[in-house]
Design a protein around this motif. Structure first.
Motif, PDB file in Angstrom:
ATOM      1  N   TYR A  35       0.850  -1.226   0.053  1.00 32.79           N
ATOM      2  CA  TYR A  35      -0.011   0.100   0.075  1.00 32.79           C
ATOM      3  C   TYR A  35       0.843   1.162   0.047  1.00 32.79           C
ATOM      4  O   TYR A  35       0.248   2.309  -0.429  1.00 32.79           O
ATOM      5  CB  TYR A  35      -0.983   0.008   1.238  1.00 32.79           C
ATOM      6  CG  TYR A  35      -2.078  -1.108   1.011  1.00 32.79           C
ATOM      7  CD1 TYR A  35      -2.963  -1.201   0.246  1.00 32.79           C
ATOM      8  CD2 TYR A  35      -1.745  -2.356   2.022  1.00 32.79           C
ATOM      9  CE1 TYR A  35      -3.651  -2.516   0.199  1.00 32.79           C
ATOM     10  CE2 TYR A  35      -2.680  -3.352   2.156  1.00 32.79           C
ATOM     11  CZ  TYR A  35      -3.579  -3.322   1.311  1.00 32.79           C
ATOM     12  OH  TYR A  35      -4.379  -4.507   1.185  1.00 32.79           O
ATOM     13  N   ARG A  46      -5.003   9.087   3.196  1.00 37.73           N
ATOM     14  CA  ARG A  46      -3.838   8.288   3.403  1.00 37.73           C
ATOM     15  C   ARG A  46      -3.060   8.459   4.668  1.00 37.73           C
ATOM     16  O   ARG A  46      -2.864   9.984   4.816  1.00 37.73           O
ATOM     17  CB  ARG A  46      -2.960   8.109   2.334  1.00 37.73           C
ATOM     18  CG  ARG A  46      -3.528   7.393   1.209  1.00 37.73           C
ATOM     19  CD  ARG A  46      -2.414   7.530  -0.091  1.00 37.73           C
ATOM     20  NE  ARG A  46      -2.958   6.506  -1.240  1.00 37.73           N
ATOM     21  CZ  ARG A  46      -2.513   5.382  -1.214  1.00 37.73           C
ATOM     22  NH1 ARG A  46      -1.316   4.949  -0.901  1.00 37.73           N
ATOM     23  NH2 ARG A  46      -2.742   4.490  -2.399  1.00 37.73           N
ATOM     24  N   GLN A  47      -2.353   7.870   5.313  1.00 39.49           N
ATOM     25  CA  GLN A  47      -1.637   8.335   6.447  1.00 39.49           C
ATOM     26  C   GLN A  47      -0.082   8.445   6.042  1.00 39.49           C
ATOM     27  O   GLN A  47       0.452   7.727   5.281  1.00 39.49           O
ATOM     28  CB  GLN A  47      -1.348   6.923   7.285  1.00 39.49           C
ATOM     29  CG  GLN A  47      -2.798   7.035   8.235  1.00 39.49           C
ATOM     30  CD  GLN A  47      -2.529   6.103   9.461  1.00 39.49           C
ATOM     31  OE1 GLN A  47      -1.780   5.487   9.614  1.00 39.49           O
ATOM     32  NE2 GLN A  47      -3.151   6.554  10.564  1.00 39.49           N
ATOM     33  N   TYR A  94       3.211   7.918   1.809  1.00 39.79           N
ATOM     34  CA  TYR A  94       2.103   7.357   2.405  1.00 39.79           C
ATOM     35  C   TYR A  94       1.913   5.881   2.642  1.00 39.79           C
ATOM     36  O   TYR A  94       2.445   5.194   2.068  1.00 39.79           O
ATOM     37  CB  TYR A  94       0.871   7.870   1.642  1.00 39.79           C
ATOM     38  CG  TYR A  94       0.785   9.441   1.533  1.00 39.79           C
ATOM     39  CD1 TYR A  94       0.131  10.298   2.463  1.00 39.79           C
ATOM     40  CD2 TYR A  94       1.325  10.394   0.548  1.00 39.79           C
ATOM     41  CE1 TYR A  94      -0.050  11.515   2.687  1.00 39.79           C
ATOM     42  CE2 TYR A  94       1.058  11.695   0.573  1.00 39.79           C
ATOM     43  CZ  TYR A  94       0.635  12.284   1.499  1.00 39.79           C
ATOM     44  OH  TYR A  94       0.238  13.596   1.503  1.00 39.79           O
ATOM     45  N   SER A  95       1.400   5.864   3.879  1.00 40.41           N
ATOM     46  CA  SER A  95       0.916   4.181   4.147  1.00 40.41           C
ATOM     47  C   SER A  95       1.862   3.093   4.307  1.00 40.41           C
ATOM     48  O   SER A  95       1.507   2.084   4.721  1.00 40.41           O
ATOM     49  CB  SER A  95      -0.077   3.939   2.956  1.00 40.41           C
ATOM     50  OG  SER A  95      -1.152   4.785   2.807  1.00 40.41           O
TER      51      SER A  95
END
Ligand SMILES: [Zn+2]
Length: 273
Positions: free
Chosen positions: A72, A88-89, A104-105
């Motif tokens: 991811y 998204r993180q 991200y992610s």
């Protein structure tokens, strides 16, 4: 999951975006990495390297930021005042003189010195990088002939990152089709000439994919298809994700079978051996 060529292309963009620049601000989303934010600020990014699917961002203080996208993770590049709106993180953000690189992610991120890189649980097990400038056909053939890999089915050994790093599912399917080899064949069943062709095509198709953003199909055929209106995704592969469609070489319908935990696509006529 992105394979070696995709990761190498992202590394090239990362190099263009922040390579050679001083870090104005660095953000880590994972709590265990927060301690590095003040320590890495002001460092210069020396170069971006890849090993298989691993990204290595080397800093001038001797440390390296290791990251692996896995399924991811996704890199994004933008101006520092223009971060994207996303759910998204954010796991890593590097701001350098107005330019930003954002990851991200991904959860596989670490800051390592050279000794830690060598002993790292994932990196230390990787075989030679398929896109490396130093890897040769002879070198790959020799590895195939070794006791560890000689007796294993090609469909499994090609995606084993400890054998050669950087090949994933689409590349293994395409390489085996290119050589006319069935995924169940073992290196010990091949003569030296067949093994030479296999090793050569591993390098050739990986390089072609890197240079063309993912085309492993015969280049002029892929271009011709796209001129006729076929989409990039439908034109780029010989067999991958082409189940039940006719083989470009012989017209037989492409088949799909699970191997080494992933769907393996092949032509039952062209890949009889
Ligand atoms: Zn065929």
């Amino acid at each position: 999951m992105p394979e070696g060529p995709e990761i190498r292309r992202v590394a090239d963009t990362l190099q263009e975006q922040v390579g050679g620049r001083i870090i104005d601000r660095i953000f880590f989303g994972l709590p265990r990495l927060k301690k590095w934010q003040s320590r890495l600020k002001g460092c210069r990014i020396e170069k971006i390297e890849t090993h298989g699917k691993a990204m290595l961002t080397r800093l001038d203080n001797g440390l390296t930021i290791y990251s692996h996208n896995q399924l991811y993770g996704r890199w994004f590049f933008c101006d520092s005042n223009d971060y994207p709106q996303t759910k998204r993180q954010l796991r890593l953000a590097i701001d350098c003189q107005g330019k930003s690189a954002l990851l991200y992610s991904a959860s596989e991120i670490a800051v390592l010195d050279d000794a830690e890189l060598l002993s790292h649980s994932f990196l230390s097990k990787l075989g030679p990088d398929v896109l490396s400038r130093t890897i040769t056909v002879k070198h790959i053939s020799k590895r195939f002939r070794s006791k560890k890999y000689n007796n294993r089915q090609l469909g499994g050994v090609l995606t084993d990152q400890s054998f050669i790093a950087g090949l994933g599912n689409y590349l293994r399917c395409e390489i085996l089709f290119y050589c006319g080899l069935n995924p169940k064949v073992r290196a010990k069943e091949l003569d030296d000439e067949q093994l030479h062709l296999l090793a050569k095509s591993m390098l050739h198709l990986s390089q072609q994919s890197y240079q063309t953003a993912g085309i492993t199909n015969h280049l002029s055929d892929a271009k011709k298809l796209m001129k006729q209106g076929v989409s990039f995704e439908d034109a780029r592969f010989y067999v991958f994700r082409r189940e039940a469609l006719p083989c470009y070489r012989c017209g037989t319908h492409i088949e799909k079978k699970m191997q080494a935990g992933q769907a393996c696509y092949f032509c039952p006529t062209c890949q009889l051996l």
